[in-house]
Enzyme design. Sequence first.
Site, PDB file in Angstrom:
ATOM      1  N   GLU A   1      -2.485   5.021  -6.547  1.00  0.00           N
ATOM      2  CA  GLU A   1      -2.158   3.598  -6.727  1.00  0.00           C
ATOM      3  C   GLU A   1      -2.212   2.882  -5.376  1.00  0.00           C
ATOM      4  O   GLU A   1      -2.703   1.758  -5.264  1.00  0.00           O
ATOM      5  CB  GLU A   1      -0.759   3.445  -7.350  1.00  0.00           C
ATOM      6  CG  GLU A   1      -0.350   1.986  -7.479  1.00  0.00           C
ATOM      7  CD  GLU A   1       0.908   1.750  -8.308  1.00  0.00           C
ATOM      8  OE1 GLU A   1       1.407   2.701  -8.928  1.00  0.00           O
ATOM      9  OE2 GLU A   1       1.384   0.605  -8.327  1.00  0.00           O
ATOM     10  N   ARG A   2      -1.730   3.554  -4.338  1.00  0.00           N
ATOM     11  CA  ARG A   2      -1.715   2.914  -3.003  1.00  0.00           C
ATOM     12  C   ARG A   2      -3.116   2.771  -2.437  1.00  0.00           C
ATOM     13  O   ARG A   2      -3.433   1.765  -1.798  1.00  0.00           O
ATOM     14  CB  ARG A   2      -0.780   3.697  -2.083  1.00  0.00           C
ATOM     15  CG  ARG A   2       0.628   3.445  -2.563  1.00  0.00           C
ATOM     16  CD  ARG A   2       1.715   4.249  -1.982  1.00  0.00           C
ATOM     17  NE  ARG A   2       2.936   3.849  -2.691  1.00  0.00           N
ATOM     18  CZ  ARG A   2       4.006   4.603  -2.880  1.00  0.00           C
ATOM     19  NH1 ARG A   2       4.027   5.831  -2.396  1.00  0.00           N
ATOM     20  NH2 ARG A   2       5.047   4.147  -3.548  1.00  0.00           N
TER      21      ARG A   2
END
Length: 385
Positions: free
Chosen positions: A250-251
């Site tokens: 996600e990052r």
Amino acid sequence: MTSLAVEAPDYMSEDLRIFAGGVAKFLEREAVPNAERYIQQHQVDRELWNKAGEAGLLCASMPEEYGGAGGTFAHEAVIIDELGKRGIDGWGIVLHNAIVAPYIRHYGSEEQKQRWLPRLASGELVGAIAMTEPGTGSDLQSVKTSAKRDGNHYVINGSKTFITNGGTANFIIVVSKTDPSKGSKGISLVCVETDEVEGFRRGRLLDKIGQKANDTAELFFDEVRVPTANLIGIDEGMGFVQLMQQLPQERLIIAMQALAVIERALAVTGDYVKQRKAFGKAIIEFQNTQFKLAECKTEATVAKVFCHYCMEQHLAGKLDATMASMAKLYLTEAQCRIVDECLQLHGGYGYMNEYPIARMYADSRVQKIYGGTNEIMKVLIARSL
Ligand SMILES: Cc1cc2nc3c(=O)[nH]c(=O)nc-3n(C[C@H](O)[C@H](O)[C@H](O)COP(=O)(O)OP(=O)(O)OC[C@H]3O[C@@H](n4cnc5c(N)ncnc54)[C@H](O)[C@@H]3O)c2cc1C
């Protein structure tokens, strides 16, 4: 290099280029002409999801046997880039594809994969993940939403806020406590098909300063009953571990979204300063403009090289949590700095929503906040010291 285009080693294969062409065509046909309307109505049209499913954009990196397009994370990266190039930032397709679906793929049972992935791939289901609550965001292990076992059901109670796709999603991964006495070890991911249950309610679409095309919303669960078969994984209490394993991707996604905006900001600003005149010459001819853009191009190049390095590491299964946090921290800070400089070079027009740089400015700010705030990124990076 004679332009503001940012160059870096490329991970694109021939196959990915063809895919990028298809994504670009789809977006030009279906999303670009409606982009302004999506912003005004605070969400994309529901049918866009189904059309994206038909065109093979949904679940691009999920296996074909589950209805996906059989690609890799690089296919998701292509979608991020093509959306970013066109400023279609508010559509939560990347969250659906590369954040929600992977939980099912990596931790779901065979039955769950067959039940949910094909419907996520067709657009019948729109995904969301509900972690944040009014009382807790950064401190994820303090969530209060409970999923209490009652025979072969869980009964879910609690509320969530700031949920991307929240106004539309009918498949929600709810981060909940199956055992409130156990802290992070009492957290489980429980899926809710909202069309199938009673007691689920959506709050208002939240009024944000940017990302206006997304239907970010509050969600309420009041005695919502779902089968215990909706628990992701075999054992209760694995939710926190599952989240920690998936958050690096996600990052990285947020970092890649930042890169796409950086490139677009430089492109539109390059055009603007060449045509806008002051004191009898183009804005680009002032040394200040050249120095500012030289700084931005340098920072953008460093950001792109680093982002592509992280991307290659991730494709090779080697991106760790620290590096992913660094990517999110560095790229989003660079995004906000560069977009701010670019807006400044637009003068007053940069403050007008009809100019893309104004929207980029408002859309960028949240990148330092969601996916774990940048302060939390520093906490995570500091653990490696
Ligand atoms: C547009 C948008 C979309 C979002 N989408 C989703 C979504 O789809 N799903 C979801 O679950 N959530 C989503 N979020 C929520 C987002 O992830 C949280 O807002 C974020 O994690 C921060 O939590 P908080 O808002 O509760 O802030 P808080 O945790 O209250 O933090 C407030 C401030 O304190 C700082 N802080 C907190 N702890 C520490 C610490 N240990 N050290 C130093 N500083 C600290 C923070 O960095 C921040 O500056 C979204 C948010 C927005 C705005």
